[in-house]
Design a protein around this motif. Structure first.
Motif, PDB file in Angstrom:
ATOM      1  N   ILE A  53       0.840  -1.205   0.000  1.00 17.73           N
ATOM      2  CA  ILE A  53       0.000   0.000   0.000  1.00 17.73           C
ATOM      3  C   ILE A  53       0.869   1.247   0.000  1.00 17.73           C
ATOM      4  N   CYS A  98       2.008   6.670  -7.057  1.00 20.36           N
ATOM      5  CA  CYS A  98       0.898   7.385  -7.690  1.00 20.36           C
ATOM      6  C   CYS A  98       0.934   8.876  -7.390  1.00 20.36           C
ATOM      7  N   GLU A  99       1.287   9.229  -6.164  1.00 21.23           N
ATOM      8  CA  GLU A  99       1.388  10.648  -5.814  1.00 21.23           C
ATOM      9  C   GLU A  99       2.442  11.343  -6.659  1.00 21.23           C
ATOM     10  N   GLN A 111       1.021   3.979  -3.069  1.00 26.29           N
ATOM     11  CA  GLN A 111       0.596   5.330  -2.688  1.00 26.29           C
ATOM     12  C   GLN A 111       1.664   6.343  -3.092  1.00 26.29           C
ATOM     13  N   ASP A 112       2.905   6.057  -2.753  1.00 30.47           N
ATOM     14  CA  ASP A 112       4.007   6.969  -3.053  1.00 30.47           C
ATOM     15  C   ASP A 112       4.199   7.125  -4.558  1.00 30.47           C
ATOM     16  N   ILE A 136      -5.706   7.754  -7.189  1.00 30.07           N
ATOM     17  CA  ILE A 136      -6.024   6.466  -6.580  1.00 30.07           C
ATOM     18  C   ILE A 136      -7.525   6.411  -6.334  1.00 30.07           C
ATOM     19  N   SER A 147     -10.288   4.147  -4.580  1.00 30.81           N
ATOM     20  CA  SER A 147     -10.514   3.056  -3.638  1.00 30.81           C
ATOM     21  C   SER A 147     -11.930   2.518  -3.839  1.00 30.81           C
ATOM     22  N   ALA A 185     -10.313   2.370   3.240  1.00 37.75           N
ATOM     23  CA  ALA A 185      -9.093   3.164   3.083  1.00 37.75           C
ATOM     24  C   ALA A 185      -8.591   3.659   4.433  1.00 37.75           C
ATOM     25  N   LEU A 187      -4.742   3.923   3.484  1.00 37.97           N
ATOM     26  CA  LEU A 187      -4.664   4.426   2.120  1.00 37.97           C
ATOM     27  C   LEU A 187      -5.264   5.824   2.053  1.00 37.97           C
ATOM     28  N   LYS A 188      -4.706   6.674   1.188  1.00 37.77           N
ATOM     29  CA  LYS A 188      -5.227   8.036   1.003  1.00 37.77           C
ATOM     30  C   LYS A 188      -5.703   8.195  -0.438  1.00 37.77           C
ATOM     31  N   PRO A 189      -6.930   7.787  -0.718  1.00 39.34           N
ATOM     32  CA  PRO A 189      -7.425   7.816  -2.100  1.00 39.34           C
ATOM     33  C   PRO A 189      -7.870   9.210  -2.523  1.00 39.34           C
ATOM     34  N   ASP A 190      -7.916   9.396  -3.833  1.00 38.18           N
ATOM     35  CA  ASP A 190      -8.446  10.639  -4.404  1.00 38.18           C
ATOM     36  C   ASP A 190      -9.939  10.515  -4.680  1.00 38.18           C
TER      37      ASP A 190
END
Length: 450
Positions: A230, A237-238, A234-235, A244, A246, A260, A265-268
């Motif tokens: 994860i 994609c940022e 995450q890193d 992202i 979820s 999340a 997870l920190k989704p958009d």
């Protein structure tokens, strides 16, 4: 499964259904052996079929019913609304109330739009990602399910004959007739494999609008994503400007704030469905203010037009409000504790029986695997013919002992279950594993393992 003469009414109904429905059913997931079990009624954690047989329900309409059947607050809410109207072209205050409940409990969910199904939610999430980023390709996990939408069906059911190298999984069509152009827009990555996932994403990063993530991919084995994996995606994609998404249509139940939040997870963008309707059809796509602006139709033509005849219908909204109000922190914590307790009990039963099985899952979900070591990836999970035969026998045997489990064995618990219900599952499972036929079917798997 009950003997044929124990479900005569279901068999008769199936014969009628075959005259008007292709294959006799409306869902591909319905098992007909020798006929689907036709349900007369649901009461709390149990189902009663048209022949009067009772089953403990571990399907719960594929995880949609988190409070079981006939949940009193939902029944009262729907009864109170139906006389006032079932659907309107205009908005109602109810959609604001349910939106507020969800936005207050889900991190990074600032605005949302309601739709009717999880498939629609995923479809609009991908459209939003494309509109926001100006890119067209999407990435998804090998073996993962995200609804009946061409792009996300890619490699949903790939197998050893066609899935290609792990460093670049093949794009395999799920439904006949899917255009090659659709497959070309989808990048398939192997989940829980950091190096090969990043390799796949790196090749297409300038074209990728989003990576679609299921934190506990249900169709791909109900295998939780690992923390290091994860963090790595995450890193990446940022840094690459890849949104992202979820997909929590099924896994929103993993925590009070959703999957999340539970997994870090920190989704958009987030898609949610199933339990938020209290048993009625509803789903949503949501996220931060900036990305959700693509749906804004109040003052201009939206970048992504969105609507639906039954989206945000009052019946689903009042049922959802009642359901989510009842699903407070203590209720969810108790439910997840039951899930962890049952998974441990099933593993103890497997060890005592010395059978080549394992259990995966998280929260209130679990799945059986016909292998001694729990799988970490889709390719490890993919069952052999011998494993499929053993799984079919176990599911059928449990049904005959009053436990209704999905054909895949991916099962869910509900808040209305008691410890005695879980004891019934464990006892039926132990009796099944102890049968001579079960041991005979497991023998080839044992032999391969050694």
């Amino acid at each position: 499964m009950p003997a044929h003469n124990e479900i005569p009414k279901s068999i008769a109904l199936f014969e009628k259904a075959r005259r008007v429905l292709p294959g006799g059913t409306t869902r591909a997931t319905v098992v007909a052996d020798p006929a689907p079990i036709y349900i007369q009624e649901g009461r709390g954690p149990r189902l009663i079929d048209v022949d009067g047989n009772s089953y403990l329900d571990l399907v719960n309409n594929y995880t949609a019913l988190i409070h079981g059947h006939g949940f009193r607050p939902v029944v009262e809410a729907v009864n109170g609304q139906i006389g006032k109207g079932s659907c309107f072209a205009n908005p109602t205050e109810l959609e604001i109330l349910l939106s507020q409940i969800l936005c207050e409990r889900v991190p990074r969910l600032e605005k949302l739009r309601f739709v009717t199904t999880g498939t629609e939610a995923t479809m609009y999430a991908l459209k939003a990602a494309r509109a926001y980023t100006g890119r067209t390709k999407i990435a998804k996990f090998e073996g993962s399910y995200h609804g009946a939408y061409d792009y996300v069906e890619t490699s949903e059911n790939s197998d050893p004959e066609n899935w290609g190298p792990i460093s670049g999984p093949a794009r395999v069509r799920y439904a006949a007739g899917t255009p090659e152009s659709v497959l070309e827009q989808t990048v398939v990555v192997p989940f829980n494999d950091i190096d090969n996932t990043l390799l796949c994403l790196e090749r297409a990063k300038s074209e990728l609008a989003c990576l679609l993530i299921d934190l506990v991919p249900s169709r791909a084995g109900l295998i939780p994503l690992e923390p290091d994996y994860i963090a790595a995606i995450q890193d990446f994609c940022e840094q690459a400007g890849i949104l992202i998404v979820s997909d929590e249509v099924l896994n929103f139940r993993q925590g009070y704030g959703g999957a999340a939040a539970a997994f870090g997870l920190k989704p958009d963008l987030i898609t949610i469905g199933k339990i938020i309707g209290g048993g009625l059809p509803i789903a949503l796509v949501g996220g931060g203010d900036a990305v959700m602006e693509v749906f804004d139709s109040a003052s201009r033509k939206p970048l992504v037009p969105q609507g639906g005849t039954f989206a945000a219908n009052p019946l689903s909204l009042v049922a959802g409000i009642a359901c989510m109000t009842a699903l407070d922190r203590p209720a969810l914590e108790r439910l997840n504790a039951m899930g962890e307790g049952l998974r441990k009990a099933l593993r103890r039963t497997i060890a005592a029986a010395e059978m080549p099985l394992s259990v995966t899952g998280a929260g209130s979900l679990f799945r059986l695997h016909m292998r001694a070591n729990a799988p970490r990836t889709y390719r490890e999970f993919y069952p052999s013919p011998e494993a499929r035969a053993l799984n079919r026998y176990i599911v059928k045997s449990l049904l005959g002992r009053g436990i209704y489990m999905p054909e895949s064995s991916t099962s869910s618990l509900t808040t209305v279950m008691e410890e005695s219900d879980l004891d019934q599952v464990v006892e039926a499972f132990a009796a099944t594993l102890d049968s001579a036929e079960c041991r005979d079917l497991a023998a080839p798997i044992h032999a391969k393992a050694h």
